[in-house]
Design an enzyme around this catalytic site. Structure first.
Site, PDB file in Angstrom:
ATOM      1  CB  CYS A 172     -20.125  -1.937  -2.818  1.00 51.97           C
ATOM      2  SG  CYS A 172     -18.404  -2.372  -2.573  1.00 51.97           S
ATOM      3  CG  ASP A 212      -2.162   0.823   1.051  1.00 49.15           C
ATOM      4  OD1 ASP A 212      -3.246   0.225   0.998  1.00 49.15           O
ATOM      5  OD2 ASP A 212      -2.062   2.074   0.949  1.00 49.15           O
ATOM      6  CG  PHE A 223     -29.139  -8.745  -0.093  1.00 46.55           C
ATOM      7  CD1 PHE A 223     -28.439  -9.851   0.378  1.00 46.55           C
ATOM      8  CD2 PHE A 223     -28.497  -7.524  -0.099  1.00 46.55           C
ATOM      9  CE1 PHE A 223     -27.144  -9.741   0.825  1.00 46.55           C
ATOM     10  CE2 PHE A 223     -27.190  -7.402   0.355  1.00 46.55           C
ATOM     11  CZ  PHE A 223     -26.519  -8.513   0.812  1.00 46.55           C
ATOM     12  CE  LYS A 243     -22.169  -5.378   6.096  1.00 43.90           C
ATOM     13  NZ  LYS A 243     -22.204  -6.419   5.116  1.00 43.90           N
TER      14      LYS A 243
HETATM   15  C1  UDX Z   1     -12.407  -2.029  -2.808  1.00 46.07           C
HETATM   16  C2  UDX Z   1     -12.345  -1.973  -4.328  1.00 46.07           C
HETATM   17  O1  UDX Z   1     -11.105  -1.846  -4.789  1.00 46.07           O
HETATM   18  C3  UDX Z   1     -13.399  -1.119  -4.877  1.00 46.07           C
HETATM   19  O2  UDX Z   1     -13.303  -0.965  -6.256  1.00 46.07           O
HETATM   20  C4  UDX Z   1     -14.615  -1.876  -4.521  1.00 46.07           C
HETATM   21  O3  UDX Z   1     -15.734  -1.382  -5.147  1.00 46.07           O
HETATM   22  C5  UDX Z   1     -14.772  -1.856  -3.031  1.00 46.07           C
HETATM   23  O4  UDX Z   1     -13.703  -2.460  -2.458  1.00 46.07           O
HETATM   24  P1  UDX Z   1     -11.735  -0.913  -0.597  1.00 46.07           P
HETATM   25  O5  UDX Z   1     -10.870  -2.076  -0.295  1.00 46.07           O
HETATM   26  O6  UDX Z   1     -12.984  -0.732   0.170  1.00 46.07           O
HETATM   27  O7  UDX Z   1     -12.086  -0.913  -2.164  1.00 46.07           O
HETATM   28  O8  UDX Z   1     -10.911   0.427  -0.649  1.00 46.07           O
HETATM   29  P2  UDX Z   1     -10.111   1.184   0.489  1.00 46.07           P
HETATM   30  O9  UDX Z   1     -10.437   0.629   1.817  1.00 46.07           O
HETATM   31  O10 UDX Z   1     -10.290   2.610   0.175  1.00 46.07           O
HETATM   32  O11 UDX Z   1      -8.604   0.746   0.176  1.00 46.07           O
HETATM   33  C6  UDX Z   1      -7.882   1.070  -0.950  1.00 46.07           C
HETATM   34  C7  UDX Z   1      -6.406   1.034  -0.574  1.00 46.07           C
HETATM   35  O12 UDX Z   1      -5.607   1.213  -1.731  1.00 46.07           O
HETATM   36  C8  UDX Z   1      -6.007   2.148   0.406  1.00 46.07           C
HETATM   37  O13 UDX Z   1      -5.364   1.591   1.524  1.00 46.07           O
HETATM   38  C9  UDX Z   1      -5.051   3.027  -0.397  1.00 46.07           C
HETATM   39  O14 UDX Z   1      -4.048   3.613   0.374  1.00 46.07           O
HETATM   40  C10 UDX Z   1      -4.508   2.039  -1.396  1.00 46.07           C
HETATM   41  N1  UDX Z   1      -3.951   2.622  -2.632  1.00 46.07           N
HETATM   42  C11 UDX Z   1      -4.652   3.521  -3.337  1.00 46.07           C
HETATM   43  C12 UDX Z   1      -2.685   2.224  -3.088  1.00 46.07           C
HETATM   44  O15 UDX Z   1      -2.024   1.431  -2.446  1.00 46.07           O
HETATM   45  N2  UDX Z   1      -2.218   2.754  -4.252  1.00 46.07           N
HETATM   46  C13 UDX Z   1      -2.879   3.682  -4.962  1.00 46.07           C
HETATM   47  O16 UDX Z   1      -2.398   4.121  -6.008  1.00 46.07           O
HETATM   48  C14 UDX Z   1      -4.137   4.066  -4.488  1.00 46.07           C
HETATM   49  C1  UDX Z   2     -21.601  -5.409  -0.872  1.00 48.51           C
HETATM   50  C2  UDX Z   2     -21.877  -6.702  -1.648  1.00 48.51           C
HETATM   51  O1  UDX Z   2     -22.935  -7.433  -1.023  1.00 48.51           O
HETATM   52  C3  UDX Z   2     -20.630  -7.552  -1.731  1.00 48.51           C
HETATM   53  O2  UDX Z   2     -20.873  -8.710  -2.548  1.00 48.51           O
HETATM   54  C4  UDX Z   2     -19.453  -6.758  -2.318  1.00 48.51           C
HETATM   55  O3  UDX Z   2     -19.656  -6.489  -3.697  1.00 48.51           O
HETATM   56  C5  UDX Z   2     -19.264  -5.451  -1.546  1.00 48.51           C
HETATM   57  O4  UDX Z   2     -20.509  -4.732  -1.470  1.00 48.51           O
HETATM   58  P1  UDX Z   2     -21.392  -4.613   1.654  1.00 48.51           P
HETATM   59  O5  UDX Z   2     -21.589  -3.252   1.103  1.00 48.51           O
HETATM   60  O6  UDX Z   2     -20.244  -4.867   2.552  1.00 48.51           O
HETATM   61  O7  UDX Z   2     -21.305  -5.711   0.481  1.00 48.51           O
HETATM   62  O8  UDX Z   2     -22.695  -4.998   2.472  1.00 48.51           O
HETATM   63  P2  UDX Z   2     -24.102  -5.686   2.177  1.00 48.51           P
HETATM   64  O9  UDX Z   2     -24.293  -6.744   3.180  1.00 48.51           O
HETATM   65  O10 UDX Z   2     -24.246  -6.051   0.761  1.00 48.51           O
HETATM   66  O11 UDX Z   2     -25.118  -4.492   2.528  1.00 48.51           O
HETATM   67  C6  UDX Z   2     -25.189  -3.304   1.762  1.00 48.51           C
HETATM   68  C7  UDX Z   2     -26.284  -2.413   2.265  1.00 48.51           C
HETATM   69  O12 UDX Z   2     -27.571  -2.977   2.047  1.00 48.51           O
HETATM   70  C8  UDX Z   2     -26.227  -2.125   3.758  1.00 48.51           C
HETATM   71  O13 UDX Z   2     -26.530  -0.767   3.982  1.00 48.51           O
HETATM   72  C9  UDX Z   2     -27.293  -3.021   4.357  1.00 48.51           C
HETATM   73  O14 UDX Z   2     -27.813  -2.551   5.568  1.00 48.51           O
HETATM   74  C10 UDX Z   2     -28.324  -2.989   3.247  1.00 48.51           C
HETATM   75  N1  UDX Z   2     -29.213  -4.160   3.258  1.00 48.51           N
HETATM   76  C11 UDX Z   2     -28.719  -5.405   2.981  1.00 48.51           C
HETATM   77  C12 UDX Z   2     -30.578  -3.998   3.512  1.00 48.51           C
HETATM   78  O15 UDX Z   2     -31.052  -2.876   3.768  1.00 48.51           O
HETATM   79  N2  UDX Z   2     -31.383  -5.093   3.461  1.00 48.51           N
HETATM   80  C13 UDX Z   2     -30.928  -6.344   3.190  1.00 48.51           C
HETATM   81  O16 UDX Z   2     -31.745  -7.274   3.171  1.00 48.51           O
HETATM   82  C14 UDX Z   2     -29.553  -6.508   2.945  1.00 48.51           C
END
Ligand code: UDX
Ligand code: UDX
Length: 432
Positions: free
Chosen positions: A263, A30, A252, A324
Site C-alpha cells: 500500500c 475470485d 508509526f 514487516k
Molecule cells: C487490496 C486492494 O484492493 C488494493 O486496492 C489495496 O490498495 C490493497 O489491498 P489486495 O487484497 O492486497 O488488494 O490484493 P490481492 O491480494 O492482489 O488480491 C486481489 C484479488 O482479486 C486476487 O485474488 C485476484 O485474483 C482477484 N481478482 C482480480 C478478481 O477476482 N477479479 C479480477 O478481475 C481481478
Molecule cells: C497499510 C495501512 O497501515 C493500512 O491502514 C491499509 O491501508 C493497508 O496499508 P500495511 O501495509 O499492511 O498497512 O502495514 P503497516 O503496518 O502500515 O506498515 C507499512 C510499512 O511501514 C511497513 O514496511 C512497516 O515496516 C513500516 N513502518 C510502519 C515503519 O517503518 N515504522 C512504523 O512506525 C510503522
C-alpha cells in the site's frame, strides 16, 4: 445481510470472513480458480494470524462460501464489495484500474435488483463516478448506489483492525445506502469506534491521504534517525519524546529500513501522479517517496562502513525478509533492493524467514534460504535483522554465535545496545 467480495486477496478474504463472523451470509468470489479450489479445501492462501480459525468457523456454520462464479455471487448478493488489486501502472505511476472496471462491467450484467456496490479497493478520486456511469444502462434497469468504503487493514493485524477500527468511512450521498451501510457495520461501530460519512470523492481521498501521511511520518522519523546516527542521540528517545505529544502521537514513528508493502509505496506514487492531473503539486509526499527510495542507499553505505568497505566473500545473514512482521507478503519489501545491491558487490546472503522460502529471492545465485536461524547465522560475518518477528526478540545470541566475532545490524532496533555490549557483541542499530 447477503454480501459478496469480488477479489479474495488480503482485503477481500479478511473483510468477507469478518463480516460472516458477525452473522452475515458472505460469498468470497475470485477469478483465480486455484485460490478458490484451495480455499474450499481449507487452505488459506495468506499468512494472517487468526484468519484460518475464523474461516473454518464460518464455513462450518454455512455463512461463508468461496466461489469462482463471480456473476452468480453478484446476483445472489445485496451488497457487493469490490476488493480487487489496483497495482501501479508503470507508465503513469497512477493506480491501474483495469480490474476494478472489469468487475464493474460484470456487475452491470448481473444487476438483477437494487444493490449497493461498495468500492474497497484503493482508487483515485472520481473512480466511484466512473463505476456509476458503467452501471447506468444495465439491462434490468435496476437501481443501485455506488459507495466508497476504504479499508484500513494492516497486514498481520487485519482482523483486529476490522473488529476494532479507529473509524469506518462511508462515502455516499444516498441516504438509503448510508442507512444500510451503518446497520451492516453496527456490531463493530458500537464498540466506541467512529462511523464517519462523507462524499464519495471525500472517502476516496481519505484513504490516499491517510496512507500518504503515515508514509511521510515514517520517512520523517527515518531522516531523524540519520541525524541521530551522526550526533550520538538515540532515535528511540526521540520517537517516545515526540510521540507523547498527543498532537503527534506515538504510532508509526518507528525508524527502520523504510516503508514497504502493498500500500504505502503504491498509494504515495498514485496520489502524487493523480494530483498532477489536477495540476496540484504534492511536494511533501513527493519528498517522502524520494526519502524512502534513498533509504536503500543509506543502509547500503552504513553496511559498507560496518564491514570496513569489504564485501568480497562476506557472509551476511538476513533474519526476516518480509516487509514487516506477521505477514508472508514480500511486496516492496526493503530487502528487495538491498539484497541485490549487496550481492553485486560480492556478498553472500543466507536468509531465514518464518514464513518460508521466497520466490522473489530464488533468482539470485548467491542468496540461499535456511530453515533455521542457526543455519543462516552459522557462517555469518554480519547478521542483519531486517524484519521484527517476535521469534528474533529473545534469541540467545551469545549461545547462537559462539565465540565468533559476528556483527549484528539491527534494522528494527529490537535489541538493547547495552545488553549487546555486555555480552560482547558488536552491535549497530538504526539511529542510535
Ligand atoms: C487490496 C486492494 O484492493 C488494493 O486496492 C489495496 O490498495 C490493497 O489491498 P489486495 O487484497 O492486497 O488488494 O490484493 P490481492 O491480494 O492482489 O488480491 C486481489 C484479488 O482479486 C486476487 O485474488 C485476484 O485474483 C482477484 N481478482 C482480480 C478478481 O477476482 N477479479 C479480477 O478481475 C481481478
Ligand atoms: C497499510 C495501512 O497501515 C493500512 O491502514 C491499509 O491501508 C493497508 O496499508 P500495511 O501495509 O499492511 O498497512 O502495514 P503497516 O503496518 O502500515 O506498515 C507499512 C510499512 O511501514 C511497513 O514496511 C512497516 O515496516 C513500516 N513502518 C510502519 C515503519 O517503518 N515504522 C512504523 O512506525 C510503522
Amino acid at each position: 445481510m447477503k454480501l459478496c467480495m469480488i477479489g479474495t486477496g488480503y482485503v477481500g478474504l479478511v473483510t468477507g470472513t469478518c463480516f460472516s463472523d458477525i452473522g452475515n451470509d458472505v460469498i468470497c468470489a475470485d477469478v483465480d480458480n486455484n485460490k478458490i479450489k484451495n480455499l474450499n479445501l481449507g487452505t488459506i492462501p495468506i499468512y494472517e494470524p487468526g484468519l484460518e480459525e475464523m474461516v473454518k468457523r464460518n464455513v462450518n456454520q454455512g455463512r461463508l462460501k468461496f466461489s469462482n462464479d463471480v456473476s452468480d455471487a453478484i446476483r445472489k448478493s445485496d451488497i457487493i464489495f469490490i476488493c480487487v488489486g489496483t497495482p501501479t501502472n508503470k507508465k503513469t505511476n497512477e493506480a491501474d484500474l483495469k480490474y476494478v472496471f472489469q468487475v464493474a462491467r460484470k456487475i452491470k450484467f448481473n444487476l438483477n435488483k437494487y444493490k449497493i456496490i461498495v468500492n474497497k479497493s484503493t482508487v483515485p478520486v472520481t473512480t466511484g463516478d466512473k463505476i456509476e456511469s458503467i452501471l447506468k444502462r444495465n439491462k434490468f434497469k435496476s437501481k443501485y448506489d455506488v459507495v466508497s468504503n476504504p479499508e484500513f487493514l494492516r497486514e498481520g493485524e487485519a482482523i483486529r483492525d476490522f473488529v476494532v477500527p479507529d473509524r469506518v468511512v462511508i462515502g455516499t450521498k444516498s441516504k438509503k445506502a448510508l442507512k444500510i451501510m451503518r446497520s451492516l457495520y453496527l456490531p463493530i461501530i458500537k464498540k466506541n469506534s467512529r462511523f464517519f460519512s462523507t462524499s464519495r470523492r471525500g472517502a476516496e481521498l481519505i484513504k490516499y491521504a491517510s496512507n500518504a501521511f503515515l508514509a511521510t511520518k515514517i520517512s520523517f522519523i527515518n531522516e531523524m534517525a540519520n541525524f541521530c546516527e551522526e550526533s550520538d542521540i538515540n532515535i528511540e528517545d526521540i520517537s517516545v519524546g515526540m510521540g507523547l505529544d498527543q498532537r503527534i502521537g506515538e504510532r508509526f514513528l518507528r525508524a527502520g529500513p523504510g516503508y514497504g508493502g502493498s500500500c504505502f509505496p503504491k498509494d504515495t506514487r498514485a496520489i502524487v501522479s493523480l494530483a498532477k492531473r489536477f495540476k496540484v503539486n504534492l511536494s511533501i509526499i513527493n519528498s517522502a517517496i524520494k526519502s524512502n527510495k534513498n533509504r536503500t542507499k543509506i543502509l547500503f553505505n552504513r553496511i559498507l562502513k560496518i564491514v570496513n568497505n569489504k564485501f568480497k566473500n562476506k557472509s551476511i545473514a538476513f533474519l526476516g525478509v518480509t516487509f514487516k512482521a506477521n505477514t508472508d507478503d514480500m511486496r516492496e519489501s526493503p530487502c528487495l533492493s538491498l539484497i541485490p545491491a549487496l550481492i553485486s558487490k560480492g556478498a553472500k546472503i543466507n536468509y531465514y524467514e518464518p514464513t518460508g522460502q521466497k520466490k522473489e529471492l530464488d533468482k539470485y545465485k548467491n542468496v540461499t534460504f535456511s530453515k533455521k536461524v542457526s543455519d543462516a547465522t552459522k557462517k555469518a560475518d554480519l547478521i542483519i535483522v531486517h524484519t521484527e518477528w517476535n521469534e528474533f526478540k529473545q534469541l540467545n545470541l551469545r549461545k547462537l554465535l559462539k565465540n565468533k566475532k559476528v556483527i549484528v545490524y539491527d534494522m528494527r532496533n529490537i535489541y538493547s545496545p547495552e545488553k549487546m555490549k555486555k555480552i560482547g557483541i558488536k552491535y549497530y542499530g538504526i539511529g542510535r
